[in-house]
Design a protein around this motif. Structure first.
Motif, short mmCIF file in Angstrom:
data_model
loop_
_atom_site.label_atom_id
_atom_site.label_comp_id
_atom_site.label_asym_id
_atom_site.label_seq_id
_atom_site.Cartn_x
_atom_site.Cartn_y
_atom_site.Cartn_z
N PHE A 48 0.82 -1.21 0.00
CA PHE A 48 0.00 0.00 0.00
C PHE A 48 0.86 1.26 0.00
CE2 PHE A 48 -2.27 3.29 2.29
CZ PHE A 48 -3.59 3.18 1.89
N LEU A 49 2.03 1.21 0.69
CA LEU A 49 2.77 2.43 0.99
C LEU A 49 3.36 3.12 -0.24
CD1 LEU A 49 4.78 1.76 4.28
CD2 LEU A 49 2.92 3.38 3.91
N GLY A 50 3.99 2.35 -1.15
CA GLY A 50 4.67 2.96 -2.28
C GLY A 50 3.77 3.82 -3.15
N GLY A 82 -3.56 -5.53 -5.82
CA GLY A 82 -4.78 -4.87 -5.34
C GLY A 82 -4.50 -3.91 -4.21
N MET A 83 -3.59 -4.27 -3.32
CA MET A 83 -3.22 -3.37 -2.24
C MET A 83 -2.48 -2.14 -2.79
SD MET A 83 -4.55 -4.49 0.47
CE MET A 83 -3.76 -3.32 1.59
N GLN A 84 -1.70 -2.33 -3.84
CA GLN A 84 -1.07 -1.18 -4.47
C GLN A 84 -2.12 -0.25 -5.09
OE1 GLN A 84 1.85 -3.42 -7.00
NE2 GLN A 84 3.35 -2.11 -5.99
N ALA A 85 -3.14 -0.86 -5.71
CA ALA A 85 -4.23 -0.07 -6.27
C ALA A 85 -4.99 0.65 -5.15
CB ALA A 85 -5.19 -0.97 -7.06
N ALA A 86 -5.15 -0.02 -4.01
CA ALA A 86 -5.82 0.61 -2.87
C ALA A 86 -5.04 1.83 -2.39
CB ALA A 86 -5.98 -0.39 -1.73
N GLY A 87 -3.71 1.73 -2.39
CA GLY A 87 -2.90 2.87 -2.00
C GLY A 87 -3.09 4.04 -2.95
N SER A 91 -7.62 15.74 4.63
CA SER A 91 -6.63 16.14 5.63
C SER A 91 -6.19 17.58 5.39
CB SER A 91 -5.41 15.22 5.60
OG SER A 91 -5.77 13.90 5.94
N ALA A 92 -6.02 17.93 4.11
CA ALA A 92 -5.55 19.26 3.78
C ALA A 92 -6.55 20.35 4.15
CB ALA A 92 -5.23 19.34 2.28
N VAL A 93 -7.83 19.98 4.28
CA VAL A 93 -8.83 20.96 4.69
C VAL A 93 -8.50 21.48 6.10
CG1 VAL A 93 -11.26 21.30 5.23
CG2 VAL A 93 -10.60 19.95 3.23
N LEU A 94 -8.00 20.61 6.96
CA LEU A 94 -7.61 21.01 8.31
C LEU A 94 -6.17 21.53 8.33
CD1 LEU A 94 -9.13 18.00 10.28
CD2 LEU A 94 -10.09 20.28 10.02
N ASP A 95 -5.24 20.70 7.91
CA ASP A 95 -3.82 21.07 7.83
C ASP A 95 -3.13 20.03 6.97
OD1 ASP A 95 -1.09 21.55 8.19
OD2 ASP A 95 -1.38 22.28 10.22
N TRP A 96 -2.48 20.45 5.90
CA TRP A 96 -1.88 19.51 4.97
C TRP A 96 -0.85 18.61 5.64
CZ3 TRP A 96 3.37 19.65 4.27
CH2 TRP A 96 4.04 20.83 4.60
N ARG A 97 -0.24 19.07 6.72
CA ARG A 97 0.77 18.27 7.40
C ARG A 97 0.17 17.00 8.02
NH1 ARG A 97 5.38 21.75 7.97
NH2 ARG A 97 4.80 23.91 7.48
N LEU A 98 -1.12 17.03 8.33
CA LEU A 98 -1.77 15.85 8.92
C LEU A 98 -1.78 14.66 7.96
CD1 LEU A 98 -4.88 17.52 10.62
CD2 LEU A 98 -2.81 16.67 11.74
N ALA A 99 -1.71 14.93 6.67
CA ALA A 99 -1.77 13.84 5.69
C ALA A 99 -0.62 12.86 5.85
CB ALA A 99 -1.77 14.42 4.27
N PHE A 100 0.50 13.30 6.44
CA PHE A 100 1.66 12.42 6.58
C PHE A 100 1.55 11.50 7.80
CE2 PHE A 100 3.07 15.84 3.89
CZ PHE A 100 3.81 15.19 2.92
N ALA A 101 0.56 11.74 8.65
CA ALA A 101 0.40 10.90 9.83
C ALA A 101 -0.05 9.50 9.45
CB ALA A 101 -0.60 11.54 10.80
N PHE A 102 -0.92 9.38 8.45
CA PHE A 102 -1.48 8.08 8.09
C PHE A 102 -0.42 7.11 7.55
CE2 PHE A 102 -3.61 5.36 4.86
CZ PHE A 102 -4.31 4.57 5.74
N PRO A 103 0.38 7.49 6.53
CA PRO A 103 1.40 6.54 6.07
C PRO A 103 2.46 6.25 7.13
CG PRO A 103 1.70 8.66 5.01
CD PRO A 103 0.38 8.71 5.71
N LEU A 160 -13.27 10.97 -9.43
CA LEU A 160 -13.06 10.36 -10.74
C LEU A 160 -11.71 9.65 -10.78
CD1 LEU A 160 -14.61 10.36 -13.50
CD2 LEU A 160 -13.07 12.20 -14.21
N ALA A 161 -10.67 10.29 -10.24
CA ALA A 161 -9.35 9.67 -10.23
C ALA A 161 -9.32 8.42 -9.36
CB ALA A 161 -8.31 10.68 -9.72
N ALA A 162 -10.12 8.40 -8.28
CA ALA A 162 -10.14 7.25 -7.38
C ALA A 162 -10.71 6.00 -8.06
CB ALA A 162 -10.95 7.57 -6.13
N ALA A 163 -11.46 6.18 -9.15
CA ALA A 163 -12.03 5.02 -9.87
C ALA A 163 -10.92 4.09 -10.37
CB ALA A 163 -12.88 5.50 -11.04
N PHE A 164 -9.76 4.64 -10.65
CA PHE A 164 -8.61 3.85 -11.12
C PHE A 164 -8.24 2.80 -10.07
CE2 PHE A 164 -4.14 2.92 -11.46
CZ PHE A 164 -3.84 2.95 -12.80
N GLY A 165 -8.01 3.26 -8.84
CA GLY A 165 -7.60 2.34 -7.79
C GLY A 165 -8.71 1.43 -7.30
N VAL A 166 -9.93 1.96 -7.22
CA VAL A 166 -11.05 1.16 -6.75
C VAL A 166 -11.31 -0.01 -7.69
CG1 VAL A 166 -13.54 1.18 -6.32
CG2 VAL A 166 -12.12 3.06 -5.48
#
Length: 403
Positions: free
Chosen positions: A25-27, A146-151, A162-174, A247-253
């Protein structure tokens, strides 16, 4: 389904396998996580969106370049130790992104993310190949793809909000995912027994060269699709940021949903037929996305490409990881390196062509899978060879069919 058929889907009992797939998922997640929040990063670091957008390139080029050698180095240093150190280094890199005071520090931290991830993904492919019997390898690598597609699908869905609150929060998940994997590491095999360092000359074989070429062309087309589809969604259909993200998420889903089926097809058909089928599907999806007169057809094309790319990831990983017995991780990392070089080059090739030729320039991305079909003619050992090796590893008589 027989007990034997179910057994080949997973490694032997006592093996901790789930982190092998979660790690996939990470890469892809980290590579595109900045894209949905480019404007917020630019404002936060007092720069322009164009400069902030370089965060994708500064991740992908080191990622791809280091993967030329990372697998071979990891075979020499030890897979388990390399995996754990690289995961902890990735957490540090995420922290550096969060604390970066300027855009220069931020881009350097993104490059460090790319370098650290270069030592995880190929080791996961190699470990899966060693742990799972050949009869179930397609399904196992399909689930990994499939896990790569999920990522890839999760990236805009997590980073955007995450960016709506603070873009720095997005790095907490990975970072959290990497911490869990470091604390609960997957079972990492040591690879085939050998004396001395892993052989480098063994990487010079036709099947690995084919895997590298297919990998490059696959991502040259796929990343071109993701960039041009977003441009088309805005210019032709006037979609806003949230609509473009969905629309872009349709690729991974689509890739995640079909990964198990694609893995089973690889087991049944072998790499040659699967590669041909997936490249034909990729060309069709690209043409539909480029020329379809509605948002629905654009989304359909994106989803079809997502399915084809997931199938090709599975096929390429299978060809690469089984091409070089004495240096499996080195072979996997080399093929993955070409994949991300293709992705990094895609915007430089397709965006100017699209700007100059419009829909025809977008449709030209279909030339990449056509070239891949030509390459597949050089594959040594088609589906019959794959099935024969499968039966040998299961100690089944030739001609026996799995239920």
């Amino acid at each position: 389904m027989s007990d034997r058929a179910s057994d080949v889907r997973r490694p032997r009992p006592g093996v901790r396998a789930w982190p092998l797939y979660v790690g996939g998922f990470l890469g892809p997640y980290a590579s595109t996580m900045v894209t949905p929040m480019v404007h917020e990063v630019a404002v936060g670091l007092r720069t322009t969106p164009e400069v902030a957008a370089a965060a994708v390139t500064t991740y992908m080029f080191p990622f791809a370049a280091v993967m030329l050698v990372s697998g071979t180095l990891a075979e020499r240093w030890g897979r388990a130790r390399t995996m754990q150190v690289s995961l902890l280094a990735f957490v540090v890199a995420c922290g550096c992104c969060v604390l970066a005071p300027t855009i220069e520090w931020f881009l350097a931290a993104r490059a460090l993310q790319g370098v650290t991830n270069a030592f995880t993904t190929p080791l996961l492919v190699a470990a899966i190949t060693d742990l799972v019997p050949r009869a179930g390898l397609g399904r196992a690598l399909g689930f990994f793809a499939g896990m790569q597609a999920a990522g890839q699908a999760a990236s805009p869905l997590v980073s955007g909000p995450s960016a709506v609150l603070d873009w720095r929060l997005a790095f907490a998940f990975p970072a959290l995912v990497a911490v869990v994997l470091a604390l609960l590491p997957p079972t990492m095999t040591a690879g085939p027994r050998r004396t001395g360092p892993p052989p480098v000359r063994a990487l010079l074989n036709r099947n690995l060269a084919l895997a590298c070429g297919l990998s490059f062309l696959c991502y040259l087309a796929a990343v071109g699709l993701t960039v041009l589809a977003i441009l088309r969604a805005e210019s032709d259909f006037g979609l806003g940021p949230w609509q473009r993200g969905l629309l872009a998420a349709a690729f991974g889903v689509a890739g995640l949903a079909t990964a198990p089926l694609l893995g089973r097809r690889l087991d049944a058909l072998g790499p040659l037929r699967t590669g041909v089928l997936m490249n034909v599907l990729l060309a069709i999806g690209l043409l539909v996305a480029a020329l379809g007169p509605s948002v629905l057809l654009l989304g359909t094309g994106i989803a079809v490409v997502g399915i084809a790319v997931t199938g090709l990831r599975t096929t390429v990983n299978a060809i690469a990881a089984t091409s070089t017995e004495g240096n499996r991780a080195g072979a996997a990392s080399l093929a993955l390196s070409f994949q991300f070089f293709g992705g990094a080059l895609a915007p430089l090739v397709w965006v100017p062509l699209h700007a100059g030729a419009g829909p025809v320039g977008f449709a030209a991305t279909a030339l990449a899978p056509v070239a891949a079909l030509v390459l597949l003619a050089g594959y040594r050992g088609g589906p019959r060879g794959w099935v024969r090796r499968t039966h040998e590893e299961l100690d089944l008589p030739a001609g026996t069919r799995r239920t």
